[in-house]
Write a protein that holds these residues in place. Structure first.
Motif, mmCIF file in Angstrom:
data_model
loop_
_atom_site.group_PDB
_atom_site.id
_atom_site.type_symbol
_atom_site.label_atom_id
_atom_site.label_comp_id
_atom_site.label_asym_id
_atom_site.label_seq_id
_atom_site.Cartn_x
_atom_site.Cartn_y
_atom_site.Cartn_z
ATOM 1 N N GLU A 320 0.816 -1.217 0.000
ATOM 2 C CA GLU A 320 0.000 0.000 0.000
ATOM 3 C C GLU A 320 0.849 1.266 0.000
ATOM 4 O O GLU A 320 0.566 2.213 -0.746
ATOM 5 N N GLU A 321 1.891 1.307 0.827
ATOM 6 C CA GLU A 321 2.682 2.532 0.947
ATOM 7 C C GLU A 321 3.395 2.897 -0.353
ATOM 8 O O GLU A 321 3.304 4.042 -0.808
ATOM 9 N N PRO A 322 4.139 1.972 -0.991
ATOM 10 C CA PRO A 322 4.760 2.350 -2.273
ATOM 11 C C PRO A 322 3.743 2.656 -3.361
ATOM 12 O O PRO A 322 3.984 3.519 -4.211
ATOM 13 N N CYS A 323 2.585 1.959 -3.367
ATOM 14 C CA CYS A 323 1.558 2.248 -4.365
ATOM 15 C C CYS A 323 0.995 3.652 -4.159
ATOM 16 O O CYS A 323 0.742 4.385 -5.129
ATOM 17 N N ASP A 324 0.796 4.041 -2.903
ATOM 18 C CA ASP A 324 0.300 5.379 -2.601
ATOM 19 C C ASP A 324 1.315 6.435 -3.024
ATOM 20 O O ASP A 324 0.957 7.450 -3.631
ATOM 21 N N LEU A 325 2.596 6.191 -2.711
ATOM 22 C CA LEU A 325 3.648 7.126 -3.118
ATOM 23 C C LEU A 325 3.708 7.222 -4.635
ATOM 24 O O LEU A 325 3.808 8.327 -5.200
ATOM 25 N N PHE A 326 3.631 6.087 -5.306
ATOM 26 C CA PHE A 326 3.671 6.057 -6.766
ATOM 27 C C PHE A 326 2.542 6.910 -7.356
ATOM 28 O O PHE A 326 2.770 7.725 -8.255
ATOM 29 N N CYS A 327 1.320 6.728 -6.854
ATOM 30 C CA CYS A 327 0.175 7.481 -7.374
ATOM 31 C C CYS A 327 0.362 8.981 -7.183
ATOM 32 O O CYS A 327 0.045 9.782 -8.068
ATOM 33 N N LYS A 328 0.878 9.386 -6.035
ATOM 34 C CA LYS A 328 1.088 10.816 -5.768
ATOM 35 C C LYS A 328 2.176 11.403 -6.658
ATOM 36 O O LYS A 328 2.058 12.534 -7.150
ATOM 37 N N ILE A 329 3.238 10.627 -6.868
ATOM 38 C CA ILE A 329 4.318 11.080 -7.746
ATOM 39 C C ILE A 329 3.812 11.268 -9.175
ATOM 40 O O ILE A 329 4.072 12.289 -9.832
ATOM 41 N N VAL A 330 3.059 10.277 -9.665
ATOM 42 C CA VAL A 330 2.550 10.355 -11.036
ATOM 43 C C VAL A 330 1.556 11.499 -11.178
ATOM 44 O O VAL A 330 1.549 12.219 -12.187
ATOM 45 N N LYS A 331 0.704 11.709 -10.184
ATOM 46 C CA LYS A 331 -0.265 12.801 -10.229
ATOM 47 C C LYS A 331 0.440 14.148 -10.299
ATOM 48 O O LYS A 331 0.063 15.035 -11.081
ATOM 49 N N THR A 332 1.500 14.309 -9.503
ATOM 50 C CA THR A 332 2.266 15.562 -9.512
ATOM 51 C C THR A 332 2.953 15.770 -10.861
ATOM 52 O O THR A 332 2.946 16.882 -11.413
ATOM 53 N N ALA A 333 3.548 14.715 -11.387
ATOM 54 C CA ALA A 333 4.233 14.823 -12.681
ATOM 55 C C ALA A 333 3.246 15.127 -13.803
ATOM 56 O O ALA A 333 3.520 15.949 -14.694
#
Length: 362
Positions: A320-333
């Motif tokens: 869950e934690e890396p998936c959440d980080l991944f989603c936030k990174i992609v959203k920002t990019a």
């Protein structure tokens, strides 16, 4: 001969071979759960043979990024090849009988345990492919990098557990090689750091999604020290502007195509009018801080310029934690005009994923 289109998603098979990197082994149940894995058998090194109630999730689920490579099972032959007389001939004729009419673009065979010191199965895989190519109709792809990423390839994995075979496009498999790993020699005296293997494999992986970067393409590399990635790019006739507070390895001194800027990435500003073809970031530090640098400096990229970004995950204890980080990174990019078009866990990654963006692309 025209290679057949990929059909794995519409096929009725529910048996799949998935490869989960050893570093994520402790999370295998969490990774396999969203695929509707009704049963699971461990095979070889890093492989799991599963019955998947939701096979499309293998490609579409948010946990798919933890799976390095996957293959639908269209034929399995549980056996011990080492104890079977005439295994190569029997296997080659079986492959021809079952898949000859499918007209795969290529046939590639690998090992279920490629890191084993026992060379028997490496030799067996090579000899089986050689014999199978003799009996099969002519193939379009003679080596892995000649494959059409979107056309079906016949892949086989062999080990002490038997032979496991399926048809799927390299892009859906998430790798050109059977198993998805390209071996990178790191024992050369010219090797500067293990990071060089990451960009070498990343450039190979990119062939699944876009043509190779032309010779002379100009890269901006953030946090280049000691220069392992820099060296690999230069070896591929790329031009590199490398930025770091620490110096590069002395073996890079005077290399053609290299411009080194001894500076903090946070304070670096490209000269007016300078346009880059690609940006590479393997920065250590907080992920959003690294992404901020990438977003700011991507303004100097040409339209549809490439960004290779290593997403460092501080500690992976749950999915869950890396998936959440991944989603936030992609959203920002994405909000900054960078389109994610691929992501993977490379063979030479550790607690990190490699993300591929395109500037302003559709």
């Amino acid at each position: 001969m025209t290679p057949v289109a990929d059909f794995s998603i519409t096929s009725q098979t529910r048996s799949w071979l998935v490869r989960i990197p050893e570093i994520f082994e402790g999370l295998s149940k969490e990774i396999l759960g969203p695929f509707g894995a009704e049963s699971c058998t461990r095979l070889g090194h890093e492989y799991y043979l599963i019955k998947a109630a939701k096979p499309q999730a293998i490609h579409q689920s948010e946990v798919a990024k933890f799976v390095r490579w996957n293959l639908p099972m269209h034929h399995t032959w549980p056996c011990n090849p080492q104890k079977m007389e005439g295994f190569i001939e029997k296997a080659a004729q079986t492959l021809l009988k079952k898949f000859g009419d499918s007209q795969p673009q290529g046939l590639f065979i690998g090992q279920l345990n490629p890191t084993s010191p026992d060379k028997y199965y490496k030799s067996l895989a090579s000899n089986l492919r050689g014999r199978a190519l003799q009996v099969f109709p002519k193939m379009v792809a003679g080596n892995v990098e000649e494959q059409d990423p979107t056309a079906s390839t016949l892949y086989c994995l062999v080990g002490k557990e038997g032979l496991f075979t399926g048809l799927q496009s390299p892009r859906l498999c998430n790798g050109l090689f059977p198993g998805g790993s390209k071996y990178i020699d790191q024992d050369s005296p010219d090797t500067i750091s293990r990071a060089g293997a990451k960009i070498a494999e990343a450039l190979h992986y990119l062939l699944l999604h876009r043509p190779p970067m032309p010779a002379g393409s100009h890269w901006m590399e953030l946090g280049a020290c000691p220069g392992g990635m820099t060296s690999e790019l230069l070896a591929r006739e790329q031009r590199v502007t490398a930025i770091d507070r620490a110096p590069l390895d002395k073996r890079l001194n005077g290399r053609a195509g290299l411009k080194f800027i001894h500076a903090d990435v946070a304070t670096f500003t490209p000269q007016d009018g300078t346009v880059y073809d690609a940006l590479l970031s393997d920065l250590n530090g907080p992920p959003f801080e690294s992404l901020d640098h990438v977003i700011r400096l991507s303004r100097s990229l040409r339209p549809r310029g490439l960004i290779v970004f290593t997403l460092k995950v501080p500690r992976i204890e749950t999915v869950e934690e890396p998936c959440d980080l991944f989603c936030k990174i992609v959203k920002t990019a994405t909000a900054a005009g960078l389109r994610l078009f691929a992501q993977t866990h490379l063979t030479y990654n550790r607690h990190e994923f490699t993300l591929f963006f395109e500037k302003g692309g559709r």
